[in-house]
Design a protein around this motif. Sequence first.
Motif, PDB file in Angstrom:
ATOM      1  N   ALA A   9      -1.567  10.856  -2.943  1.00  0.00           N
ATOM      2  CA  ALA A   9      -2.139   9.964  -3.575  1.00  0.00           C
ATOM      3  C   ALA A   9      -2.027   8.420  -3.083  1.00  0.00           C
ATOM      4  O   ALA A   9      -0.516   7.807  -2.962  1.00  0.00           O
ATOM      5  CB  ALA A   9      -1.931   9.975  -5.225  1.00  0.00           C
ATOM      6  N   GLY A  10      -2.933   7.654  -2.837  1.00  0.00           N
ATOM      7  CA  GLY A  10      -2.863   6.265  -2.257  1.00  0.00           C
ATOM      8  C   GLY A  10      -3.032   5.165  -3.612  1.00  0.00           C
ATOM      9  O   GLY A  10      -3.656   5.387  -4.656  1.00  0.00           O
ATOM     10  N   ARG A  11      -2.256   4.108  -3.534  1.00  0.00           N
ATOM     11  CA  ARG A  11      -2.432   3.053  -4.832  1.00  0.00           C
ATOM     12  C   ARG A  11      -2.203   1.710  -3.950  1.00  0.00           C
ATOM     13  O   ARG A  11      -1.181   1.672  -2.866  1.00  0.00           O
ATOM     14  CB  ARG A  11      -0.976   3.270  -5.747  1.00  0.00           C
ATOM     15  N   LEU A  12      -2.667   0.627  -4.340  1.00  0.00           N
ATOM     16  CA  LEU A  12      -2.331  -0.685  -3.836  1.00  0.00           C
ATOM     17  C   LEU A  12      -1.425  -1.270  -4.985  1.00  0.00           C
ATOM     18  O   LEU A  12      -2.130  -1.351  -6.237  1.00  0.00           O
ATOM     19  CB  LEU A  12      -3.493  -1.394  -3.619  1.00  0.00           C
ATOM     20  N   CYS A  13      -0.285  -1.760  -4.751  1.00  0.00           N
ATOM     21  CA  CYS A  13       0.721  -2.267  -5.873  1.00  0.00           C
ATOM     22  C   CYS A  13       0.700  -3.733  -5.510  1.00  0.00           C
ATOM     23  O   CYS A  13       0.966  -4.335  -4.306  1.00  0.00           O
ATOM     24  CB  CYS A  13       2.013  -1.824  -5.524  1.00  0.00           C
ATOM     25  N   ALA A  14       0.050  -4.526  -6.493  1.00  0.00           N
ATOM     26  CA  ALA A  14       0.212  -5.998  -6.537  1.00  0.00           C
ATOM     27  C   ALA A  14       1.579  -6.480  -7.098  1.00  0.00           C
ATOM     28  O   ALA A  14       1.689  -6.154  -8.180  1.00  0.00           O
ATOM     29  CB  ALA A  14      -0.921  -6.782  -7.294  1.00  0.00           C
ATOM     30  N   VAL A  15       2.441  -7.071  -6.395  1.00  0.00           N
ATOM     31  CA  VAL A  15       3.777  -7.433  -6.855  1.00  0.00           C
ATOM     32  C   VAL A  15       3.633  -9.159  -7.305  1.00  0.00           C
ATOM     33  O   VAL A  15       3.149 -10.056  -6.580  1.00  0.00           O
ATOM     34  CB  VAL A  15       4.802  -7.392  -5.827  1.00  0.00           C
ATOM     35  N   PHE A  16       4.048  -9.223  -8.673  1.00  0.00           N
ATOM     36  CA  PHE A  16       3.880 -10.556  -9.201  1.00  0.00           C
ATOM     37  C   PHE A  16       5.358 -10.944  -9.827  1.00  0.00           C
ATOM     38  O   PHE A  16       6.170 -10.042  -9.962  1.00  0.00           O
ATOM     39  CB  PHE A  16       3.050 -10.507 -10.478  1.00  0.00           C
ATOM     40  N   HIS A  64       1.052  -1.467  -0.078  1.00  0.00           N
ATOM     41  CA  HIS A  64       0.112  -0.017  -0.056  1.00  0.00           C
ATOM     42  C   HIS A  64       0.925   1.109   0.055  1.00  0.00           C
ATOM     43  O   HIS A  64       1.680   1.429   0.834  1.00  0.00           O
ATOM     44  CB  HIS A  64      -0.654   0.000   1.061  1.00  0.00           C
ATOM     45  N   TYR A  65       0.785   1.998  -0.853  1.00  0.00           N
ATOM     46  CA  TYR A  65       1.792   2.991  -1.252  1.00  0.00           C
ATOM     47  C   TYR A  65       1.069   4.275  -1.493  1.00  0.00           C
ATOM     48  O   TYR A  65      -0.152   4.524  -1.851  1.00  0.00           O
ATOM     49  CB  TYR A  65       2.233   2.775  -2.579  1.00  0.00           C
ATOM     50  N   ARG A  66       1.767   5.451  -0.578  1.00  0.00           N
ATOM     51  CA  ARG A  66       1.207   6.688  -0.749  1.00  0.00           C
ATOM     52  C   ARG A  66       2.276   7.589  -1.224  1.00  0.00           C
ATOM     53  O   ARG A  66       3.399   7.887  -0.802  1.00  0.00           O
ATOM     54  CB  ARG A  66       0.841   7.242   0.539  1.00  0.00           C
ATOM     55  N   SER A  67       2.027   8.373  -2.265  1.00  0.00           N
ATOM     56  CA  SER A  67       2.772   9.190  -2.948  1.00  0.00           C
ATOM     57  C   SER A  67       3.319  10.494  -2.043  1.00  0.00           C
ATOM     58  O   SER A  67       2.346  11.028  -1.227  1.00  0.00           O
ATOM     59  CB  SER A  67       2.435   9.673  -4.272  1.00  0.00           C
ATOM     60  N   ALA A  68       4.257  11.405  -2.366  1.00  0.00           N
ATOM     61  CA  ALA A  68       4.426  12.484  -1.585  1.00  0.00           C
ATOM     62  C   ALA A  68       3.103  13.444  -1.694  1.00  0.00           C
ATOM     63  O   ALA A  68       2.989  14.570  -0.987  1.00  0.00           O
ATOM     64  CB  ALA A  68       5.573  13.164  -2.021  1.00  0.00           C
TER      65      ALA A  68
END
Length: 164
Positions: A60-67, A53-57
Amino acid sequence: MRRSRRPDRGQLALVSGRLGPAEWLDEAACRGAAQMLGITVGVQDIELSGLLHYRSARGAGRLCAVFTTQSWSGEPQITARRDDREVVWADPGGPPADCRPLTHAVLNQYVAGTLYSTLAMPTADDTAATATTTPAGTHPQDRRTAGPFTSDETRVRTEIRGTT
């Protein structure tokens, strides 16, 4: 891949992308590999390695799914993307210093075997010089450099799909 455009010019980034309309995460991962590297990866050949779960400076929030995958066809190379200029192979446990902070966080999470973590980038108002990551199960308020998410910032729809 080494980026050739701003804001991350010269830094290394992982293959990434966004979901298309009515697209599944695993399909998007395979499409991204094809579009960015010119390789073919089947959904049966990828493994979900974690969520970040990533929040930029800017907040903005994003959920990064790592494959990850161990199997593909074709030779990895830069294809149609305008903002990448070089494919770089690196040890996930010792990535080059010129990786994007998000790339470092994803690789650290992968090497540690952590399935879920968070990353909040410092805002311009913060005095912290680097991003912080927090593994699952620990949620101190001080890691949230941009404040808590609001329901308008992030809307997540969860669906379960099996691949056979």
